[in-house]
Design an enzyme around this catalytic site. Sequence first.
Site, mmCIF file in Angstrom:
data_model
loop_
_atom_site.group_PDB
_atom_site.id
_atom_site.type_symbol
_atom_site.label_atom_id
_atom_site.label_comp_id
_atom_site.label_asym_id
_atom_site.label_seq_id
_atom_site.Cartn_x
_atom_site.Cartn_y
_atom_site.Cartn_z
ATOM 1 N N GLY A 13 0.826 -1.213 0.000
ATOM 2 C CA GLY A 13 0.000 0.000 0.000
ATOM 3 C C GLY A 13 0.851 1.250 0.000
ATOM 4 O O GLY A 13 1.654 1.468 -0.901
ATOM 5 N N SER A 40 0.454 -6.221 3.890
ATOM 6 C CA SER A 40 0.778 -6.966 5.096
ATOM 7 C C SER A 40 0.491 -6.131 6.336
ATOM 8 O O SER A 40 0.874 -4.963 6.400
ATOM 9 C CB SER A 40 2.253 -7.370 5.097
ATOM 10 O OG SER A 40 2.615 -7.911 6.350
ATOM 11 N N VAL A 48 6.328 10.101 6.912
ATOM 12 C CA VAL A 48 6.945 11.385 7.249
ATOM 13 C C VAL A 48 6.159 12.514 6.594
ATOM 14 O O VAL A 48 5.297 12.292 5.748
ATOM 15 C CB VAL A 48 8.413 11.430 6.759
ATOM 16 C CG1 VAL A 48 9.237 10.382 7.464
ATOM 17 C CG2 VAL A 48 8.482 11.247 5.252
ATOM 18 N N LYS A 79 2.189 24.426 -1.055
ATOM 19 C CA LYS A 79 3.617 24.530 -1.374
ATOM 20 C C LYS A 79 3.779 25.256 -2.702
ATOM 21 O O LYS A 79 3.222 24.824 -3.716
ATOM 22 C CB LYS A 79 4.248 23.133 -1.460
ATOM 23 C CG LYS A 79 5.721 23.138 -1.872
ATOM 24 C CD LYS A 79 6.246 21.721 -2.006
ATOM 25 C CE LYS A 79 7.681 21.713 -2.545
ATOM 26 N NZ LYS A 79 8.184 20.337 -2.745
ATOM 27 N N VAL A 186 2.460 -11.828 2.262
ATOM 28 C CA VAL A 186 2.889 -12.655 1.135
ATOM 29 C C VAL A 186 4.317 -13.123 1.377
ATOM 30 O O VAL A 186 5.218 -12.312 1.614
ATOM 31 C CB VAL A 186 2.779 -11.865 -0.186
ATOM 32 C CG1 VAL A 186 3.428 -12.633 -1.334
ATOM 33 C CG2 VAL A 186 1.318 -11.562 -0.495
ATOM 34 N N LEU A 334 9.137 3.023 -4.538
ATOM 35 C CA LEU A 334 10.475 2.602 -4.126
ATOM 36 C C LEU A 334 10.867 1.257 -4.709
ATOM 37 O O LEU A 334 12.057 0.937 -4.784
ATOM 38 C CB LEU A 334 10.554 2.548 -2.595
ATOM 39 C CG LEU A 334 10.252 3.864 -1.865
ATOM 40 C CD1 LEU A 334 10.338 3.659 -0.349
ATOM 41 C CD2 LEU A 334 11.179 4.979 -2.308
#
Length: 504
Positions: A13, A40, A48, A79, A186, A334
């Site tokens: 997620g 999981s 953050v 921003k 998993v 990532l």
Amino acid sequence: MKENMKSIVILGGGTAGWITANLIAFHWKDRDIDITLVESPDIGIIGVGEGSTPPLKIFLELIGLDESDWMGRCEATYKVGITFRDWSTRPGFSEYFHPFLCQPDEFSVPAFFHNSFLRRKGVDLDGHPSQFFLAWELAKARLAPVAPPNFPFEMNYGYHFDSAMLGEFLQDWAAKRGVKYRQATVTDAVLDEQGYIDYLKTDSEETIKADFYVDSTGFRSQLLQQKLGVPFDSCEDVLFNDSAVVFPTEPEENPTPQTISTALKYGWVWKIPLTSRFGNGYVYSSKYVDDDDAEMELREHLGLMDSDIEARKLKFKVGRVREHWAKNCLAVGLSQGFIEPLEATALDMVQETVARFIEAANKGNFTDQYRDEFNQRISKRFDAVRDYIVCHYRINTRTDTEYWLDAGSRGKVSNSLRELLAAWVSGKNITDELERQNLDAYFPSVSWNCLLGGKGIYPTDEQVRPGNELAHQYDLEKISSYLKGCALNFKPHQEQLRVIRKVA
């Protein structure tokens, strides 16, 4: 891929996973595709304070969200750009502002390009970027970038937010659009005879099967890198940072709508305003300083030497995979790569990856026909971001630590960046060079001018000569008056945030 693809499983997620789920659900809402996100319960979210670029606004509007729907729930603020402090030791350039370009700037940016170009040619003109952009006026005066109905120009801005909260909000929104959610750990992915992912196995011996899989498992890259064996190409030779230490501090009542990036001895610190706190994080290289000393340096920087606030420490790796879409698996976030958070491009990369994947799938009638073209396109975008970030370090003028000396000289920069810097230093039109390399789609000319001009990569005051009347064709006082006049149309940041919460 299968022409009759009926099911997609997103493993993992977080913000990346739920952006992916929402984009797929939106773009393929007319197709009978079952979308399930599997997460999981044992793996936490970093959560953050995070900053974004303007494409996040476009994404949220695309999937039907108003700012009043989500900003209050995610402790979000506006921003308009980033201030960089102490990256340069050149007189007059210890600080500069990098804006998000908006329509009112069309009247002032030509003056910036003019001054910047002639300053590089040795003419005594002011090429410091901050003063040429409306965003800087908004940041200085702590004004929100939301224009009133009578303001005849389009504004462009991003947000700051709690990344865990935004992920949770996007989960709720995806559920309303039919995305299913399943908690499971998993443990393995089983491949078929052709090497494609057949199904996933869980720790409770259950199986989860789909036609296509999205890997959003973070740096573990459980499916793409671990199971399918797609190589990861590191760029640690030119981007040294691999660690971060994070602290919250008390918020301000009317925060400035900008991220602040301050260079320290072994990296840099972000300061991000949320409604409940400031998010602060020191991004540094563990090869040059140990974690405890980095934490002490951040505490000293924030004035927290006597505070008992606990620090959180994070580790990351910089680089990208060679293929973002391999077999029947797409990596996002990532899992596909990370170029450190200096320019807040991570979520933009997720959006771009998913949007281009959907485009390639549609174009190829849900076959692999355009997979190679897609992979090349996303890799080129990663490499463009890498070069832009590397440039911040390569042109730094600090000499106080070995870290900064090495950052300015160690590692081999790409031919693309080398040619771009050569064009700048030799006084050529950098827009022409960007177009020649087909790079202006990633970071436009104004961004490169802000970066290089903001860090003072110009002839020094002793090296310049007075210009003629033509050189001084722009009146900076008039530009300042124009931008200040534009800024009168905007509310204080905190007042606009209260309006958003009241509407919600």
